[in-house]
Structures are given as structure tokens and as C-alpha cells.
Design an enzyme around this catalytic site. Structure first.
Site, PDB file in Angstrom:
ATOM      1  N   HIS A 193       5.539 -11.233 -17.260  1.00 40.16           N
ATOM      2  CA  HIS A 193       6.815 -10.533 -17.129  1.00 40.16           C
ATOM      3  C   HIS A 193       7.389 -10.140 -18.487  1.00 40.16           C
ATOM      4  O   HIS A 193       8.027  -9.114 -18.629  1.00 40.16           O
ATOM      5  CB  HIS A 193       7.821 -11.411 -16.380  1.00 40.16           C
ATOM      6  CG  HIS A 193       7.549 -11.469 -14.915  1.00 40.16           C
ATOM      7  ND1 HIS A 193       7.878 -12.550 -14.142  1.00 40.16           N
ATOM      8  CD2 HIS A 193       6.994 -10.568 -14.091  1.00 40.16           C
ATOM      9  CE1 HIS A 193       7.521 -12.314 -12.896  1.00 40.16           C
ATOM     10  NE2 HIS A 193       6.975 -11.117 -12.841  1.00 40.16           N
ATOM     11  N   GLU A 435      -7.285   7.143  -0.547  1.00 40.84           N
ATOM     12  CA  GLU A 435      -7.666   5.986  -1.361  1.00 40.84           C
ATOM     13  C   GLU A 435      -8.783   5.173  -0.718  1.00 40.84           C
ATOM     14  O   GLU A 435      -9.181   4.143  -1.236  1.00 40.84           O
ATOM     15  CB  GLU A 435      -6.444   5.110  -1.655  1.00 40.84           C
ATOM     16  CG  GLU A 435      -5.646   4.679  -0.448  1.00 40.84           C
ATOM     17  CD  GLU A 435      -4.380   3.897  -0.819  1.00 40.84           C
ATOM     18  OE1 GLU A 435      -4.260   3.437  -1.961  1.00 40.84           O
ATOM     19  OE2 GLU A 435      -3.521   3.744   0.067  1.00 40.84           O
ATOM     20  N   ASP A 459      -7.056   2.260  -5.706  1.00 46.37           N
ATOM     21  CA  ASP A 459      -7.810   1.699  -4.591  1.00 46.37           C
ATOM     22  C   ASP A 459      -9.114   2.453  -4.372  1.00 46.37           C
ATOM     23  O   ASP A 459     -10.145   1.845  -4.090  1.00 46.37           O
ATOM     24  CB  ASP A 459      -6.973   1.728  -3.308  1.00 46.37           C
ATOM     25  CG  ASP A 459      -6.042   0.531  -3.244  1.00 46.37           C
ATOM     26  OD1 ASP A 459      -6.519  -0.583  -3.527  1.00 46.37           O
ATOM     27  OD2 ASP A 459      -4.855   0.710  -2.942  1.00 46.37           O
ATOM     28  N   CYS A 506      -1.789   9.963  -7.749  1.00 49.34           N
ATOM     29  CA  CYS A 506      -0.700   9.036  -8.075  1.00 49.34           C
ATOM     30  C   CYS A 506      -1.203   7.675  -8.520  1.00 49.34           C
ATOM     31  O   CYS A 506      -0.425   6.759  -8.756  1.00 49.34           O
ATOM     32  CB  CYS A 506       0.265   8.899  -6.913  1.00 49.34           C
ATOM     33  SG  CYS A 506      -0.458   8.124  -5.463  1.00 49.34           S
TER      34      CYS A 506
HETATM   35  C1  PEP Z   1      -3.529   3.609  -5.642  1.00 51.08           C
HETATM   36  O1  PEP Z   1      -4.178   2.861  -4.899  1.00 51.08           O
HETATM   37  O2  PEP Z   1      -4.053   4.337  -6.505  1.00 51.08           O
HETATM   38  C2  PEP Z   1      -2.059   3.645  -5.558  1.00 51.08           C
HETATM   39  C3  PEP Z   1      -1.359   4.549  -6.205  1.00 51.08           C
HETATM   40  O3  PEP Z   1      -1.434   2.713  -4.792  1.00 51.08           O
HETATM   41  P1  PEP Z   1      -1.251   1.176  -5.181  1.00 51.08           P
HETATM   42  O4  PEP Z   1      -1.581   1.041  -6.648  1.00 51.08           O
HETATM   43  O5  PEP Z   1       0.181   0.882  -4.871  1.00 51.08           O
HETATM   44  O6  PEP Z   1      -2.226   0.510  -4.276  1.00 51.08           O
HETATM   45 MG    MG Z   2      -3.301   1.971  -3.166  1.00 56.04          MG
END
Ligand code: PEP
Ligand code: MG
Length: 558
Positions: A193, A435, A459, A506
Site C-alpha cells: 500500500h 478477455e 486476463d 483497457c
Molecule cells: C483485464 O483483464 O485486462 C482488465 C482490464 O480487467 P481486470 O484487470 O479488472 O481483470
Molecule cells: Mg479482467
């Protein structure tokens, strides 16, 4: 003093030159001298008073963290809850009363007991909570001994580098960043943290520097490189000059990027790229706007559900979504429905023990199995969507049937809200995360069912490469730019572009300087990343030629 070089782990980036201030209030608890029966109640009272002091400090840390944007304030909410936890505080009192331990030892023993329970759990997320127990216990012990947190040292001169055995998130939240320029610790890691807090306020940190407290002298000059993990005590003139040059270059680069805030991300040959922010709480909206975010490309709604005793209701969720939409004005806000599962348990939702939680009931799979949770969240989203430009997105979609099932629920809620005359947005854009490899392979069919895609490379990489993204032992096998990934990304982008629907990335790759040219080359025109990564991404994009990158990307995947 001769120059001494120490190597640690770069935990938060940045370069600093300053003078050492050793924070040593955290010495170990002395061996206990048992207290007498008549001293028991006064000792319990002393413990309670210390808890209140710790509580007040945590509240101030929370306020300070909330002010700097970021969802770091959540860390302190969790800590404040622990101050009322019977396993920690009740047990401490019991040890004073029954074992006649002095309060500090009672707290140390209770904390050790709780940590032992956590250590038996083979789960990275829960193991992190063990660190929280230590932090909360330490805050109480400090208060008991009358130690003040480092932030209270009013005499800290400008350009102070705090050197300590261990620091805590609350220490960092309360530091005067006008005077403290870096932190160096013996314990701690990149994912602690402290590191997260320090990154949020732009403070370089090097952790894991063995013996630094003994090696360093108060007041001696020190240089800190939070990227490389290097600490140099009493640098000789040549070293100092080099670091001064690096520091000047870093400041220049920062100034250059700040100037870029209000200019668009356009490549040298005129291709426009939209840069959006990923956020985890409404408090981050301001920071996102300050960094020039053109929208929220991913709002991870998990924070609403974690670290609490009961599920969030429709009104609470509605207000949160509305607050974000209002904050972003006309800009789009993509709200992702709950993405938890066996790896991140949610109170009030029973998930069976799973052998492979990442392949288990998570994301949309969990939502579809808990219709009440799903319906409450979707209703809140539909209602808030009258406020700004809210889009809804489903995580962990594998098949067309998944999407259809989710849309049936969404459709029934629209009908219900309409029938009841409750204001909502019926034509909310509906998208999915890509993903899971199956979804990427079927992107051309899935795009027919939705309004947009957002590629979750975090993912996608773990599933494509068969590498658990949380397994430190496999960190070198986790290569999200492997050709297999690039091919799946290309396939996904082409499917969306072919029908003129938006597609974004993302996952962490979106803000990765090495990946950005490739993603542009693969046809992406929308990237969503940590707000602090936006200025750098913009600078990189403005230096690219989209046509050259397309050629290079084609060669990579051929
Ligand atoms: C991803 O899997 O790339 C994603 C943006 O979602 P998270 O990191 O929240 O699993
Ligand atoms: Mg994800």
C-alpha cells in the site's frame, strides 16, 4: 563519508536528491513484564485511548488520501473497520485481562494470531490483508508508546529522504510532499500500500534495502532512483552530477507532458487516438480529468462490493454511478458490472471452493448465477444513465449465449422501469470485455450482439498463455505482447472495425510505452489506462506515424 551504494527494489518511480532522516520509532516491542491484577483495568483503558488516537490518525490519513484523488482512501476504510474487529481488539483486551500482558504486547500477540490465520490461506489477495493487520496493530502500538508518525516531525527540513525499517500507507498519506522527496525502507514491496500511495502522490520509493537504517547517517546526502531501486549514500561529486542531470531531465519531461494535457493524442500522420482513464472509485474522476482523460474507459465497480459486510443497495450504487457521470460531464463513462469470483470473494455471496477460481464462477458468470445482485446493479446503472453518457460493459464473456442471457436481464429491467415510470436510459450502449480467448476467436459473431468491445489484455494474456497473472514465479512467462496475443487483438479489432463499432483496450497494455505503438499499428484508436499513464501515452502517440506502425504490426503477426 565515502560513497556507499545500496540496491533495493524500485517500488515507486522517480528520482530524488535529499538528506537522510531516519525514522526509528518502530523498534520491536520489548519482552513483556506481566502486570498486576490492579493494573489490568487501567491498562485496558490505556489500550482504548490508544485505539482512539490510532482511529483519529487513520481518519486524517483517509481525508488526505481522498484529497489526492485515487481509491487509496479505501485502504483506510478497511483499517478503520479493523479497529473494531474482535479478533484483533477483543483479543488484545482478553490478553491484558487474562494473561496480564502489557497493552503493547497484547496487541502484538493478537496481531500475530490473526496473521497466522491469514498465512494459512493460499490466496494472494487475502495475504495482503495480513499486511493490513500489521499496519493497524502498529498504529495502536505507536499510540501506546507515544511515538508520533513520521509526518508529525515538524522539524523535517526541505528535501528530506525518510529512511525506515518499515512505513505504512497512513504515514505516506500524511507526509508533507513539499518537504519529503523520497522514501527508502528495509521492508515493503512494489505492490504494498505504501508503494501504491506513493505512486499516487508522485513520491519515489525504494524498498528491500537491507540494513539501510544502520548504514545511513542522519543528515547525510542521499540519492534515490525509484525506477532502478538504487540508493547512493554520500554520493561523490561525479555520481551526484549524474543524478542531478537525470533529475533535471525528469523534471523537463514532466513539464513537457503537463503542457500536452489539453492537446489531443494525434499521430504525426494525423490519426486521432482517444485516451481514457480506468478508475476504481468516484474520487478518481478529478485526477482523470487533470491528466486529460477523454472519458472513463473502465470503471471497476468491485470497490463497492469488497471490504464490507453487506451488499451495496440500488440507491448507493445509483448515487455512485451518477456522481461519476456528472463529474465527467459529456464524456463517456463505461461502467463494468461486478467482476469478482473465487479469487476475490464478496461478502453476502457464497462461492463454492474452486480448484481454479480464474476458470470458475467469476465476472458475468457470477452475475448470471446471482440475479438479484445483477439486477440491482443494472437497475442502478440504467437509472444513473439519464445523467451523463454512461455505457454498460460485461466482464468474462465467453459465448454468445452469455451475452444473450445478460441482455435478457437488461431488457426485462428496462421494461420494468418503463412500466413503473422510473426515469432511465433504455438505449444504453451495451458492450463486453474481450478477455477470454473464445470471445476473441468469435469476435466477428459477438460484435453482432453488442455495441462495443473493450479488450482486457490482463486476463486475455493469462488465459492465452496459460499463466496465472498473480503467480510471481511465472512473471517471466507472462508476455502479453506474444504473437498469439497480437493475433487475437488484431482479430478482435478487425471484427469491430468491419462493422464500424468502437473497440478499445483497457488492460495494462493500453498504458505500456512498449505496447502503445503496436496497438496503434493493430488498428486501435481508443486506449483506457491508469490516469497517470495518459500524458506519457500521449507523448508517445504524437511521435508515431500510424502507417509505419501498421506495417510493423503486420510484419509481427504475419
Ligand atoms: C483485464 O483483464 O485486462 C482488465 C482490464 O480487467 P481486470 O484487470 O479488472 O481483470
Ligand atoms: Mg479482467
Amino acid at each position: 563519508m565515502a560513497e556507499r551504494r545500496c540496491q533495493g527494489v524500485g517500488a515507486a518511480p522517480g528520482i530524488a536528491i535529499g538528506r537522510v532522516f531516519r525514522y526509528t520509532a518502530m523498534a520491536a516491542v520489548p519482552d513483556p513484564e506481566l502486570i498486576k491484577e490492579e493494573a489490568v483495568e487501567p491498562e485496558v483503558a490505556r489500550l482504548r485511548a490508544a485505539i482512539e488516537i490510532a482511529r483519529a490518525r487513520m481518519m486524517s490519513a483517509r481525508v488526505a488520501a481522498a484529497r489526492s484523488g485515487g481509491d487509496e482512501a479505501d485502504i483506510f476504510d478497511a483499517h478503520l473497520l479493523m479497529l473494531d474487529d474482535p479478533a484483533l481488539i477483543g483479543e488484545s483486551e482478553r490478553r491484558i485481562r487474562e494473561d496480564h500482558l502489557p497493552a503493547a504486547n497484547a496487541v502484538a500477540a493478537a496481531a500475530a494470531g490473526v496473521r497466522q490465520l491469514f498465512d494459512q490461506i493460499e490466496d494472494a489477495y487475502l495475504r495482503e490483508r495480513a499486511a493490513d493487520v500489521t499496519e493497524v496493530a502498529t498504529q495502536v502500538m505507536r499510540a501506546l508508546r507515544g511515538d508520533t508518525p513520521p509526518s508529525a516531525a515538524r522539524t523535517l527540513p526541505p528535501d528530506t529522504v525518510i529512511v525506515a525499517e518499515e512505513l505504512f500507507a497512513s504515514d505516506v498519506a500524511l507526509l508533507d510532499t513539499g518537504r519529503v522527496v523520497a522514501l527508502v525502507t528495509v521492508r515493503g514491496s512494489r505492490t504494498s500500500h505504501v508503494a501504491i500511495m506513493a505512486r499516487a502522490v508522485g513520491l519515489p520509493v525504494v524498498s528491500g534495502v537491507a540494513d539501510i537504517v544502520a548504514l545511513a547517517q542522519d543528515g547525510e546526502v542521499v540519492t534515490v532512483d525509484g525506477e532502478r531501486g538504487e540508493v547512493v549514500l554520500s554520493p561523490d561529486p561525479r555520481t551526484l552530477e549524474t543524478v542531478q542531470e537525470q533529475l533535471a531531465a525528469e523534471r523537463q519531461a514532466q513539464a513537457r507532458r503537463t503542457q500536452l494535457r489539453d492537446v489531443p493524442a494525434v499521430t504525426d500522420d494525423g490519426t486521432r487516438v482517444a485516451l481514457l482513464a480506468n478508475i476504481g472509485a468516484p474520487g478518481e474522476v478529478e485526477a482523470a480529468l487533470n491528466q486529460g482523460a477523454e472519458g472513463i474507459g473502465l470503471f471497476r465497480t468491485e470497490f463497492l462490493f469488497l471490504e464490507r459486510d453487506e451488499l451495496p443497495g440500488e440507491i448507493e450504487q445509483f448515487r455512485t454511478y451518477q456522481e461519476i457521470a456528472k463529474g465527467m460531464g459529456e464524456r463517456p463513462v463505461v461502467i463494468r458490472t461486478l467482476d469478482v469470483g473465487g479469487d476475490k470473494p464478496v461478502p453476502g455471496v457464497s462461492v463454492a471452493d474452486e480448484m481454479n477460481p480464474f476458470l470458475g464462477v467469476r465476472g458475468l458468470r457470477l452475475s448470471l448465477r446471482h440475479p438479484e445482485i445483477f439486477r440491482t446493479q443494472l437497475r442502478a446503472i440504467l437509472r444513473a444513465a439519464t445523467e451523463g453518457d454512461i455505457w454498460v460493459m460485461f466482464p468474462m464473456v465467453t459465448t454468445i449465449e452469455d451475452v444473450r442471457a445478460a441482455r435478457v436481464v437488461l431488457g426485462s429491467l428496462v421494461a420494468e422501469l418503463r412500466a413503473k415510470g422510473i426515469p432511465h436510459r433504455a438505449d444504453i450502449p451495451v458492450g463486453i470485455m474481450i478477455e477470454v480467448p473464445a470471445a476473441a476467436m468469435n469476435a466477428d459473431r459477438l460484435i453482432e450482439e453488442v455495441d462495443f468491445f473493450s479488450i482486457g489484455t490482463n486476463d486475455l494474456a493469462q488465459y492465452v498463455l496459460a499463466v496465472d497473472r498473480t503467480n510471481e514465479l511465472l512473471a517471466s512467462n507472462y508476455s502479453p505482447l506474444d504473437v498469439s496475443m497480437l493475433r487475437l487483438i488484431e482479430r478482435t479489432v478487425s471484427a469491430a472495425v468491419a462493422v464500424g463499432k468502437p473497440v478499445a483496450v483497457c488492460g495494462e497494455l493500453a498504458g505500456d510505452p512498449e505496447a502503445i505503438p503496436l496497438l496503434i499499428g493493430l488498428g486501435l484508436r481508443e486506449l483506457s489506462m491508469a490516469a497517470t499513464s495518459i500524458p506519457r501515452a500521449k507523448e508517445i502517440i504524437r511521435g508515431l506515424r500510424a502507417r509505419d506502425e501498421a506495417q510493423k504490426a503486420r510484419a509481427r503477426i504475419a
